[in-house]
Each structure stands twice: as C-alpha cells, then as structure tokens.
Design a protein around this motif. Structure first.
Motif, mmCIF file in Angstrom:
data_model
loop_
_atom_site.group_PDB
_atom_site.id
_atom_site.type_symbol
_atom_site.label_atom_id
_atom_site.label_comp_id
_atom_site.label_asym_id
_atom_site.label_seq_id
_atom_site.Cartn_x
_atom_site.Cartn_y
_atom_site.Cartn_z
ATOM 1 N N TYR A 288 -5.797 -12.376 -0.054
ATOM 2 C CA TYR A 288 -4.408 -11.924 0.061
ATOM 3 C C TYR A 288 -3.970 -11.953 1.524
ATOM 4 O O TYR A 288 -3.962 -10.957 2.221
ATOM 5 C CB TYR A 288 -4.259 -10.520 -0.507
ATOM 6 C CG TYR A 288 -2.832 -10.082 -0.599
ATOM 7 C CD1 TYR A 288 -2.005 -10.588 -1.594
ATOM 8 C CD2 TYR A 288 -2.300 -9.192 0.327
ATOM 9 C CE1 TYR A 288 -0.688 -10.204 -1.681
ATOM 10 C CE2 TYR A 288 -0.982 -8.809 0.248
ATOM 11 C CZ TYR A 288 -0.187 -9.310 -0.756
ATOM 12 O OH TYR A 288 1.131 -8.916 -0.834
ATOM 13 N N LEU B 235 -6.478 -1.226 -1.725
ATOM 14 C CA LEU B 235 -7.432 -0.117 -1.746
ATOM 15 C C LEU B 235 -8.125 0.050 -0.399
ATOM 16 O O LEU B 235 -8.453 1.166 0.007
ATOM 17 C CB LEU B 235 -8.453 -0.335 -2.867
ATOM 18 C CG LEU B 235 -7.881 -0.310 -4.290
ATOM 19 C CD1 LEU B 235 -8.969 -0.629 -5.314
ATOM 20 C CD2 LEU B 235 -7.236 1.036 -4.590
ATOM 21 N N GLU B 236 -8.362 -1.051 0.307
ATOM 22 C CA GLU B 236 -8.973 -0.964 1.631
ATOM 23 C C GLU B 236 -8.043 -0.266 2.624
ATOM 24 O O GLU B 236 -8.484 0.475 3.494
ATOM 25 C CB GLU B 236 -9.327 -2.360 2.144
ATOM 26 C CG GLU B 236 -10.576 -2.948 1.509
ATOM 27 C CD GLU B 236 -11.046 -4.186 2.254
ATOM 28 O OE1 GLU B 236 -11.099 -4.149 3.498
ATOM 29 O OE2 GLU B 236 -11.341 -5.183 1.589
ATOM 30 N N THR C 249 0.826 -1.202 0.000
ATOM 31 C CA THR C 249 0.000 0.000 0.000
ATOM 32 C C THR C 249 0.861 1.253 0.000
ATOM 33 O O THR C 249 0.535 2.245 -0.659
ATOM 34 C CB THR C 249 -0.951 0.000 1.217
ATOM 35 O OG1 THR C 249 -1.659 -1.234 1.281
ATOM 36 C CG2 THR C 249 -1.957 1.133 1.111
ATOM 37 N N ARG D 239 -10.598 -11.500 4.988
ATOM 38 C CA ARG D 239 -11.242 -12.283 3.950
ATOM 39 C C ARG D 239 -10.272 -13.330 3.431
ATOM 40 O O ARG D 239 -9.067 -13.196 3.566
ATOM 41 C CB ARG D 239 -11.704 -11.389 2.803
ATOM 42 C CG ARG D 239 -10.566 -10.633 2.143
ATOM 43 C CD ARG D 239 -11.061 -9.747 1.018
ATOM 44 N NE ARG D 239 -11.998 -8.759 1.519
ATOM 45 C CZ ARG D 239 -12.650 -7.918 0.735
ATOM 46 N NH1 ARG D 239 -12.483 -7.964 -0.556
ATOM 47 N NH2 ARG D 239 -13.489 -7.041 1.239
ATOM 48 N N LEU E 198 -5.260 -6.264 -4.902
ATOM 49 C CA LEU E 198 -5.672 -4.886 -5.147
ATOM 50 C C LEU E 198 -6.811 -4.472 -4.223
ATOM 51 O O LEU E 198 -6.847 -3.339 -3.728
ATOM 52 C CB LEU E 198 -6.100 -4.717 -6.610
ATOM 53 C CG LEU E 198 -6.512 -3.301 -7.024
ATOM 54 C CD1 LEU E 198 -5.383 -2.309 -6.791
ATOM 55 C CD2 LEU E 198 -6.952 -3.284 -8.482
ATOM 56 N N GLU E 199 -7.732 -5.383 -3.956
ATOM 57 C CA GLU E 199 -8.835 -5.082 -3.040
ATOM 58 C C GLU E 199 -8.311 -4.667 -1.675
ATOM 59 O O GLU E 199 -8.771 -3.699 -1.074
ATOM 60 C CB GLU E 199 -9.750 -6.304 -2.908
ATOM 61 C CG GLU E 199 -10.634 -6.545 -4.114
ATOM 62 C CD GLU E 199 -11.498 -7.787 -3.926
ATOM 63 O OE1 GLU E 199 -11.473 -8.372 -2.826
ATOM 64 O OE2 GLU E 199 -12.192 -8.171 -4.884
ATOM 65 N N GLN E 200 -7.333 -5.409 -1.172
ATOM 66 C CA GLN E 200 -6.809 -5.096 0.150
ATOM 67 C C GLN E 200 -5.975 -3.818 0.132
ATOM 68 O O GLN E 200 -6.015 -3.028 1.085
ATOM 69 C CB GLN E 200 -5.994 -6.260 0.696
ATOM 70 C CG GLN E 200 -6.878 -7.419 1.165
ATOM 71 C CD GLN E 200 -6.169 -8.320 2.153
ATOM 72 O OE1 GLN E 200 -4.956 -8.487 2.075
ATOM 73 N NE2 GLN E 200 -6.905 -8.899 3.063
ATOM 74 N N SER F 93 -3.682 0.420 -11.892
ATOM 75 C CA SER F 93 -3.825 -0.561 -10.813
ATOM 76 C C SER F 93 -3.454 -1.954 -11.301
ATOM 77 O O SER F 93 -2.801 -2.727 -10.598
ATOM 78 C CB SER F 93 -5.254 -0.562 -10.281
ATOM 79 O OG SER F 93 -5.595 0.693 -9.742
ATOM 80 N N GLU G 296 -6.279 -9.568 -8.218
ATOM 81 C CA GLU G 296 -7.520 -8.854 -7.891
ATOM 82 C C GLU G 296 -7.723 -8.762 -6.379
ATOM 83 O O GLU G 296 -8.086 -7.702 -5.844
ATOM 84 C CB GLU G 296 -8.709 -9.561 -8.538
ATOM 85 C CG GLU G 296 -10.042 -8.875 -8.282
ATOM 86 C CD GLU G 296 -11.205 -9.625 -8.906
ATOM 87 O OE1 GLU G 296 -12.355 -9.325 -8.526
ATOM 88 O OE2 GLU G 296 -10.953 -10.514 -9.757
ATOM 89 N N LYS G 297 -7.472 -9.858 -5.687
ATOM 90 C CA LYS G 297 -7.627 -9.854 -4.230
ATOM 91 C C LYS G 297 -6.590 -8.956 -3.568
ATOM 92 O O LYS G 297 -6.883 -8.276 -2.580
ATOM 93 C CB LYS G 297 -7.520 -11.284 -3.702
ATOM 94 C CG LYS G 297 -8.707 -12.157 -4.094
ATOM 95 C CD LYS G 297 -8.529 -13.586 -3.620
ATOM 96 C CE LYS G 297 -9.736 -14.441 -3.994
ATOM 97 N NZ LYS G 297 -9.562 -15.855 -3.600
#
Length: 323
Positions: free
Chosen positions: A297, A144-145, A107, A294, A140-142, A122, A137-138
């Motif tokens: 990652y 961004l979180e 991050t 989740r 990137l989700e984290q 991204s 994808e997973k």
C-alpha cells in the motif's frame, strides 16, 4: 462536557498563528533531521516547504471527507468530524514528509469508527477502498501498523466534540422558543453546506463546537434573508450584555471569514507537490521513521478502482470514481 475536555485544554488555540507555528516547527524538525544525516543539503528544493505541506494536507482532508461521504454503510457525521479532527491534530506536530497523509488519512477514519462506536469490521472498512482482496489486505496491514502511532501522537486524547450535536440543539431551540421563525428546518440545507466547508478550515482548532454550529445557523439565515438578532438577544439572553453579544458576533464573523478565505488546492499544484511528496517517501530519502516500508500500500491507486496506475497518471477523478 466541552469546557473541561482535553479538546478545549490541549487542542483549542487562541489565534490562527499558533497552529501555523506548530506546523512550521514540525516541518523544520524533519528538514533538520534529514540534513543532519547528509541525505540532502539545507534548502534542497526536493523537500516540501511548510506552505506546500499545508496544501498537501488540505488535499488529503478533502479526500478524507469524500471517502467518508461515500462510505458503505453510511457513516455518521460525527465519525467524519472526529476523523477530520484527528488528521488535523496529527499534522500539527508531524510532517507529511515523514508520515504519508494517504495512510494517515485512512488510519484516522479507521480509529474514528472505533472511538465513535460505528461498528464496521476491518474487512468492511477496507472493502470501501474498492481494491482487489490482496490490496485490501495490504492496506489493512498498514492501517493497523499506524494506529498506535496515531493514538500516541494524539496524546491519547480521542474524544472529539463536533458541531453537529449543538447544531441540532439550536434547531430544536428555534422550533420551541422562537415562534417568529415559522419553519427552522429551512435553514438546514445551507447550514449543512456551511458545516461541510468549515470542516476543511482550522475553525475546529480555534472555536468551540457550539459557536461553529451557531455560525452555520446564522450563515444560513443570512442567505435566506432571515434576521436572527432577536433570537440571540432574547433566547440566548444577550440583550443586556452588549460586551458578550459583541464578542460572540466577532467570533462568528471570524468563523465565516475562515470559510470565505479558504482556498481549495489547485490540481496543477497538487500534481507537482505529490511528486515531491513521493520523493520524500522513496527509498532514496526514506524519511518515514515509523513504518517498515514494504511493497504494497504505497500508491494512491489503492483507493481507486483502476489497479496499478502510475503515480503521475493518478488523478482526483480516479479517486472520485472509486467513491
């Protein structure tokens, strides 16, 4: 300008003890929080001690630099320096037991790319993780979180002054105003190596970027048997100011000493500490307050080419291969 920057006012400390004190306090807060809810007893050996957290941070700082070095397209050094500074600042006031450094590391790099205007998409960014599309994808989700959390924990102080621009400035100054040194470029290679090593220390939290850059120049000159004392006296106008000259040399010596005294984390220690770290982030303790845990990652294999490695089987070599 640096002297009126948030970096100088809020993130530059007067002594080496201050960053250590902040880290200790962050660790103590998490331990107290966990003990208060009865998940562990005070002094539980399953929790990381402050010195163990520092070793973990050093390990992931090194991984951050390796990730940036192997990034495609080639990443400017300023972005790497900014990301490294973000990582150091974040863990001054937070614990690795609460926020896993693996995702914080990525991050920090992701945010640094934006702030320093290194334009990568991204998908390009997570493509450097060398993982399958689902894993990217997973990841990137984290990222961004965690991005907003990182910005908040940095107190929205996102502009970082790195030593790389002052370093280039010193080289230009040597070329134009110091004819006694025929080819200042001979200093570049060793000075670059010094800057790479100093990035792993707390020097950026203690000294100005220009002094770190000058320390790199003088270290390189010393290794080449070149005496630049006359440059300091004449070109930097310190000839008639013995007190300023003495103070400068003392700070340069302190920066060099930080590099000299730096100890790279040992593989055996890291293997043990990572097991403790993963327990802190297991469902048993669930110390992570911010992220909605989740399935995805959560393991280091997302920054390796070999998918689905067990944590205990994952090594530094695996990560190096992926980079």
């Amino acid at each position: 300008m640096y002297h009126s920057s948030t970096q100088r006012v809020h993130w530059t400390f007067a002594s080496e003890q201050e960053p250590g004190r902040l880290r200790d306090e962050a660790s103590a807060r998490v331990r107290a929080k966990v003990c208060a809810v009865g998940k562990v007893l005070p002094g539980d050996v399953s929790l990381l001690e402050p010195h163990e957290e520092l070793i973990i941070c050093r390990y992931y700082e090194k991984k951050l630099l390796e990730f940036c070095s192997a990034f495609n397209p080639a990443m400017p050094r300023s972005v790497t320096g900014t990301a490294c500074m973000y990582f150091k600042r974040f863990y001054l006031n937070n614990s690795v037991m609460e926020y896993h450094p693996r995702i914080i590391m990525l991050t920090c790099v992701f945010l640094a790319c934006k702030v320093d205007e290194f334009n990568v998409s991204s998908s390009q960014f997570v493509g450097n993780l060398q993982e399958l599309p689902l894993g990217q994808e997973k990841a990137l989700e984290q990222i961004l979180e965690y991005e907003l959390l990182l910005i908040q924990q940095l107190n929205f102080h996102l502009i970082v002054h790195n030593p790389y621009r002052p370093f280039e400035g010193f080289l230009i100054d040597l070329k134009t105003r110091y004819p006694m040194l025929e080819n200042p470029e001979v200093l570049r290679k060793a000075a670059d190596e010094f800057l790479n090593r100093v990035a792993l220390t707390d020097a950026c939290l203690l000294f100005t970027p220009s002094k770190i850059a000058l320390a790199a120049i003088l270290s390189s000159a010393s290794r080449a048997g070149i005496n630049l004392e006359s440059y300091l006296k004449e070109c930097l106008e310190l000839k008639d100011n013995c007190e300023a000259m003495s103070q400068l040399l003392e700070e340069i010596s302190s920066i060099k000493n930080l590099v000299k005294m730096y100890e790279s984390p040992r593989a055996d220690d890291i293997a043990i500490l990572k097991q403790k770290l993963e327990r802190c982030h297991s469902s048993e303790l669930a110390l992570t307050a911010y992220l909605r845990k989740r399935k995805g990652y959560e393991d280091d294999e997302y920054v390796t080419k070999k998918p689905k490695l067990d944590e205990e089987e994952w090594t530094d070599d695996d990560l190096a291969d992926s980079l």
